[in-house]
Write an enzyme that holds these catalytic residues in place. Structure first.
Site, short mmCIF file in Angstrom:
data_model
loop_
_atom_site.label_atom_id
_atom_site.label_comp_id
_atom_site.label_asym_id
_atom_site.label_seq_id
_atom_site.Cartn_x
_atom_site.Cartn_y
_atom_site.Cartn_z
N CYS A 190 108.40 124.82 147.24
CA CYS A 190 108.66 126.18 147.59
C CYS A 190 107.88 126.87 148.04
O CYS A 190 108.22 128.07 148.15
CB CYS A 190 109.67 126.66 146.31
N GLU A 196 102.17 124.96 139.60
CA GLU A 196 101.37 126.03 140.39
C GLU A 196 99.93 126.35 139.99
O GLU A 196 99.27 127.22 140.30
CB GLU A 196 101.85 127.41 140.85
N HIS A 209 102.08 144.71 155.09
CA HIS A 209 103.77 144.91 155.00
C HIS A 209 104.10 144.93 156.46
O HIS A 209 105.11 144.49 156.79
CB HIS A 209 104.06 146.07 154.37
N ASP A 250 100.32 129.50 145.23
CA ASP A 250 99.55 129.64 143.85
C ASP A 250 98.43 128.49 143.72
O ASP A 250 97.37 128.46 143.21
CB ASP A 250 100.25 130.03 142.62
C1 PEP Z 1 104.08 129.76 145.15
O1 PEP Z 1 103.11 130.30 144.32
O2 PEP Z 1 103.88 128.90 146.03
C2 PEP Z 1 105.34 130.20 145.13
C3 PEP Z 1 106.52 129.86 145.59
O3 PEP Z 1 105.63 131.32 144.33
P1 PEP Z 1 105.21 132.86 144.90
O4 PEP Z 1 104.89 132.78 146.02
O5 PEP Z 1 106.21 133.92 144.30
O6 PEP Z 1 103.98 133.15 143.65
MG MG Z 2 103.82 131.33 142.74
#
Ligand code: PEP
Ligand code: MG
Length: 568
Positions: free
Chosen positions: A504, A433, A191, A457
């Protein structure tokens, strides 16, 4: 120990800091086993200390919200929950009334047991939770002993050197007085690291040893990008690093100045840059940083640190506000992505031995369709206030997609029956993912409106590595040829059928890989707001002609290092 010239640690916050060392070694409050002859009074003192600490955490949360954003400030909601955990209070009460322990000893004992429980779970996320428990524990102890920490306030702007930083310490840091951070312990995903990054302070964690062994250095250089720390600095080194720092600062100020300009390459190709957010408030910050919409609204933070799910009305208010703040730009709401390391106690997920491979994301929503339908109703109702997309997380099969779509269809029908207005142009897509969704990408693309690649992921599932485990984390890098092939395949398939494809995950903002992704054909990049200005600035140095050559260049490479060499 020897006086090391250079020490390498974990790169936590980019940039270069040069300055005098400010050693921070918070005093550990020693608590001895003492008895009380007035348990009632001790309990009263403890409850007063908890109240004062809760108010202090509330202030800290408010003060840090603007600087570090809703998602990171939520760490303090977790602290408040620990502080007001009924089981913890019951235990301490037992120690005070049953064993006649003093408030200090009873509290410390209960906190140590609580933290140990998390540590024994042997997962890096749980170890971070135990650090939070100890942070909260120390705060209350200080109140009980009326021992107030002097805080991190160097007389002149300095580089902070310490063994460990608690999340509270980090959030109280001001970038005007703390130029850089060096911690002998700590990981990239702690954190404190997350907060340091949000504050934009160059930081290196995990250099090893103990902080006071390094304190004799008058001047220190922190290269937060490479992870190098120079404790013995010749004039020549300072001059060289100052030059590097100047260049970095110039680039920074240029990117800040141009952040609202359109995102274009050096050859004037327009690219879409979107923001990743976790609350309506952050939509505003994303747009102020140059986002042209929201590519990922992580809705799970609305569900965290509370005792029951948010009501439809509460969610509707948040989503509507987000859509309005987006000011005509599209907002992509990802439905609840819970499970994995994001646990929510009231959401009835049985204890799993492999939570990342368990009831996560869409799997949870399909098991608990009522919770899912409430969220979909709220999003659909908000859709009439602007442009909205819905995105399902962790999809691995077409059946899951069909089941999710069926529930959405029922929700839309219900709203229609009730005479509630919704937008007719809500697009619905999925996150890519899991390796299964990549292997079947062409089948998905026949049905979805868009896809967005979640590289955090995807890398962990392709490489079979826990994304939070620092011991094997480097295996899960997106530079792994296997991960790159998955990404390339997804982008090509989407482009073949002219369906929008975005990215993303964290990879979308990695400057070293932008050209390669452009070469693969990616045109929509979604990232944390603070990274948008630098992303756009870097984009301005890339030509599509050079980008298009990169996919062929990395084709034959087998290691992440070779890939990196080829593209940088
Ligand atoms: C990802 O897995 O790349 C993603 C954008 O989702 P999170 O990081 O929220 O799992
Ligand atoms: Mg993810």
């Amino acid at each position: 120990m020897n006086n090391p010239l250079i020490t390498r640690g974990i790169s936590v916050g980019h940039g270069i800091a040069i300055g005098p060392v400010f050693l921070y070694s918070p005093k550990r409050i020693e608590v001895e086993q003492t008895q009380t002859d007035n348990p009632k009074l001790d309990l009263k003192r403890l409850i007063e200390a908890i109240k004062l600490s809760t108010a202090e955490i509330e202030d800290l949360r408010k003060a840090s919200l603007r600087q570090i954003g809703e998602k990171d400030a939520a760490i303090f909601d977790a602290h408040k929950l620990i502080l007001n955990d009924p089981d913890l209070l019951e235990k301490v009460t037992r120690y005070i009334h049953g064993d006649n322990f003093s408030a200090e000893y009873a509290w410390n004992k209960a906190i140590e047991e609580y933290a140990e429980l998390y540590r024994s779970l042997n997962s890096s996320t749980m170890v971070e939770r135990s650090a939070d428990v100890q942070d909260v524990g120390a705060r209350v102890l200080r109140k009980l002993s009326k021992d107030y920490e002097p805080g991190i306030h160097p007389k002149t702007p300095s580089v902070l050197l310490c063994d460990e930083l608690s999340p509270s310490d980090t959030a109280s840091i001001h970038p005007d007085t703390i130029l850089g951070i060096i911690c002998t312990k700590g990981s990239r995903t702690s954190h404190s690291a997350i907060i340091a990054r949000s504050l934009g302070i160059p930081a290196v964690f995990g250099i090893g040893g103990v902080a006071k062994d390094y304190q004799h250095s008058e001047n220190v250089v922190v290269d937060g990008t490479s992870g190098d720390v120079y404790f013995e600095c010749s004039d020549a080194l300072i001059a060289e690093m100052s030059k590097k720092q100047n260049e970095w600062q110039k680039k920074r100020s240029l990117s800040q100045k141009n952040k609202l300009e359109q995102a274009t390459t050096a050859c004037s190709k327009t690219i879409r840059v979107l923001g990743n957010v976790s609350s309506a408030e952050e939509v505003k910050t994303a747009l102020e940083n140059g986002a042209e919409g929201i590519g990922l609204f992580r809705t799970e933070f609305l569900y965290m640190n509370r005792i029951a799910p948010p009501s439809e009305e509460e969610q509707y208010e948040e989503y509507r506000r987000a859509v309005e703040l987006a000011n005509g730009n599209r907002v992509t709401f990802r439905t609840l992505d819970i499970g994995g390391d994001k646990a929510i106690s009231y959401l009835d997920i049985d204890k799993e031995s492999n939570p990342f491979l368990g009831v996560r994301g869409i799997r949870y929503s399909l098991r608990f369709p009522k919770v899912f339908a409430v969220q979909l109703r709220a999003i659909m109702r908000a859709s009439k206030s602007g442009l909205v997309s819905i995105m399902f997380p962790m999809i691995s099969t077409l059946q899951e997609w069909h089941a999710a779509l069926k529930i959405l269809g029922e929700v839309i029908q219900d709203l229609d029956d009730e005479g509630v207005e919704v937008a007719p142009d809500v697009s619905v897509g999925i996150m890519i993912e899991t390796p299964a969704s990549v292997m079947n990408i062409r089948d998905f693309l026949k049905e979805v409106d868009f896809v967005s690649i979640g590289t955090n992921d995807l890398a962990q599932y392709v490489m079979a590595t826990d994304r939070n485990n620092p011991q094997i984390g480097s295996l899960a890098t997106t530079y792994q040829p296997a991960v790159l092939k998955m990404i390339k395949r997804t982008i090509s398939a989407a482009r073949d059928v002219a369906k929008p494809v975005a990215m993303c995950g964290e990879m979308a903002s990695d400057p070293e890989v932008t050209a390669l992704l452009l070469g693969y054909g990616l045109r929509n990049f979604s990232m944390n707001s603070s990274q948008i200005p630098d992303f756009k600035q870097n984009l301005r140095t890339i030509t599509m002609e050079s980008a298009k050559k990169l996919p062929d260049k990395v084709k034959g490479y087998m290691t992440p290092a070779q890939v990196k060499d080829a593209i940088t």
